[in-house]
Scaffold this motif. Structure first.
Motif, PDB file in Angstrom:
ATOM      1  N   THR A 279     -11.128  11.252 -29.878  1.00 14.90           N
ATOM      2  CA  THR A 279     -10.727  10.635 -28.611  1.00 14.90           C
ATOM      3  C   THR A 279      -9.295  10.994 -28.261  1.00 14.90           C
ATOM      4  O   THR A 279      -8.990  11.381 -27.128  1.00 14.90           O
ATOM      5  CB  THR A 279     -10.880   9.103 -28.695  1.00 14.90           C
TER       6      THR A 279
ATOM      7  N   HIS B 151      -7.660   5.542 -21.506  1.00 11.77           N
ATOM      8  CA  HIS B 151      -8.740   5.448 -22.498  1.00 11.77           C
ATOM      9  C   HIS B 151      -9.946   4.713 -21.910  1.00 11.77           C
ATOM     10  O   HIS B 151     -11.089   5.175 -22.047  1.00 11.77           O
ATOM     11  CB  HIS B 151      -8.229   4.720 -23.738  1.00 11.77           C
TER      12      HIS B 151
ATOM     13  N   THR C 105     -12.608   7.758 -21.744  1.00  8.96           N
ATOM     14  CA  THR C 105     -13.441   7.817 -22.951  1.00  8.96           C
ATOM     15  C   THR C 105     -14.916   7.565 -22.628  1.00  8.96           C
ATOM     16  O   THR C 105     -15.786   8.312 -23.109  1.00  8.96           O
ATOM     17  CB  THR C 105     -12.934   6.829 -24.012  1.00  8.96           C
TER      18      THR C 105
END
Length: 279
Positions: free
Chosen positions: A121, A152, A156
């Motif tokens: 990530t 994020h 993600t």
């Protein structure tokens, strides 16, 4: 000049673009989900090899003259711009990832099996070009300024959806595949299969006699944006009971709910106008 996408990456690029459209459309689908944000210019890119940014009208005095069609076209160009900016920044093995490659490579399974490992990530998020972050902020898809946690939360899930899509096995319903989204009728975007009776409800469906067993695997072929919209429309149990066909989704469910019908009609009309700039 548009960023060149090699032929061997083109299919994955289109899937990535479709996955990217989901959070952008969700954030900016003003007619459906929330008051419409004011348009802002997205960031300029300094690289000489960068693609041309789409022309977005800024003058508020002329904003009332913009039609829904022109807004949708601008949004399509914006999504195309972001996709062609972000996709080439991904690692080469991710740009060409497929089900067969994934299954044959323990290394790829280690770094790309969802949920993505923290190291993967971090690497992927750090590769996102700063101009892309600036553009997402200027369109209010990300807060201004955004921090690593904001990025994020947005990016993600996008990367996870992309990886899950390109590594998914060929569906057993491939012979029933439609040529256009069965909801918005767009035939130039990648399609996904939507379980009309969500798999998580199958045991309950059979126990309560809602549907016959042979109906459990019925699917509709939807673009990623419409697929996401349907799942925002109702929870899995409600989808199984009230929206188990495309006709029922369009018609407002078993109860023919006028509010739901109007919401679906508004979404279909709006998203049907979103086009990508020809490559």
């Amino acid at each position: 000049m548009a960023e060149y996408i090699p032929a061997e990456e083109q299919a994955n690029y289109e899937i990535f673009r479709d996955c990217l459209s989901e959070p952008v459309l969700k954030a900016l689908a003003a007619p459906i989900d929330k008051p419409k944000p004011k348009k802002k210019k997205h960031a300029k890119r300094g690289s000489k090899n960068s693609i041309s940014k789409p022309e977005i009208q800024q003058n508020e005095a002329n904003s009332s003259e913009n039609t829904p069609t022109s807004d949708a076209e601008d949004l399509g160009e914006f999504i195309e711009y972001l996709s062609a900016l972000i996709f080439p920044s991904l690692p080469p093995d991710l740009r060409t990832l497929s089900h067969s490659l994934f299954q044959s490579s323990p290394h790829l399974q280690t770094i790309y099996t969802p949920p993505l490992p923290p190291a993967s990530t971090t690497k992927l998020l750090n590769a996102i070009p700063p101009p892309a972050i600036d553009s997402l902020e200027s369109y209010a898809v990300l807060p201004t300024p955004s921090d690593a946690l904001d990025q994020h939360h947005l990016l993600t899930p996008l990367l996870t959806t992309y990886i899950a899509t390109v590594t998914a096995p060929p569906p057993i319903w491939s012979l029933t595949r439609a040529t256009a989204c069965e909801l918005c009728a767009r035939d130039w975007v990648p399609l996904t299969y939507h379980h009309l009776i969500p798999k998580s409800t199958h045991a309950r469906v059979l126990k309560r006699g809602w549907h016959a067993e042979e109906r459990l695997n019925a699917v509709a072929w939807l673009c990623r944006a419409c697929h996401s919209f349907v799942h925002r429309l109702a929870g899995n149990e409600a989808l199984a009971k009230r929206f188990y066909s495309v006709e029922l989704i369009v018609g407002g469910g078993v109860e023919a709910d006028e509010e739901i019908r109007a919401r679906v009609e508004g979404w279909v009309r709006w998203v049907g106008g979103v086009r990508w700039r020809a490559r």
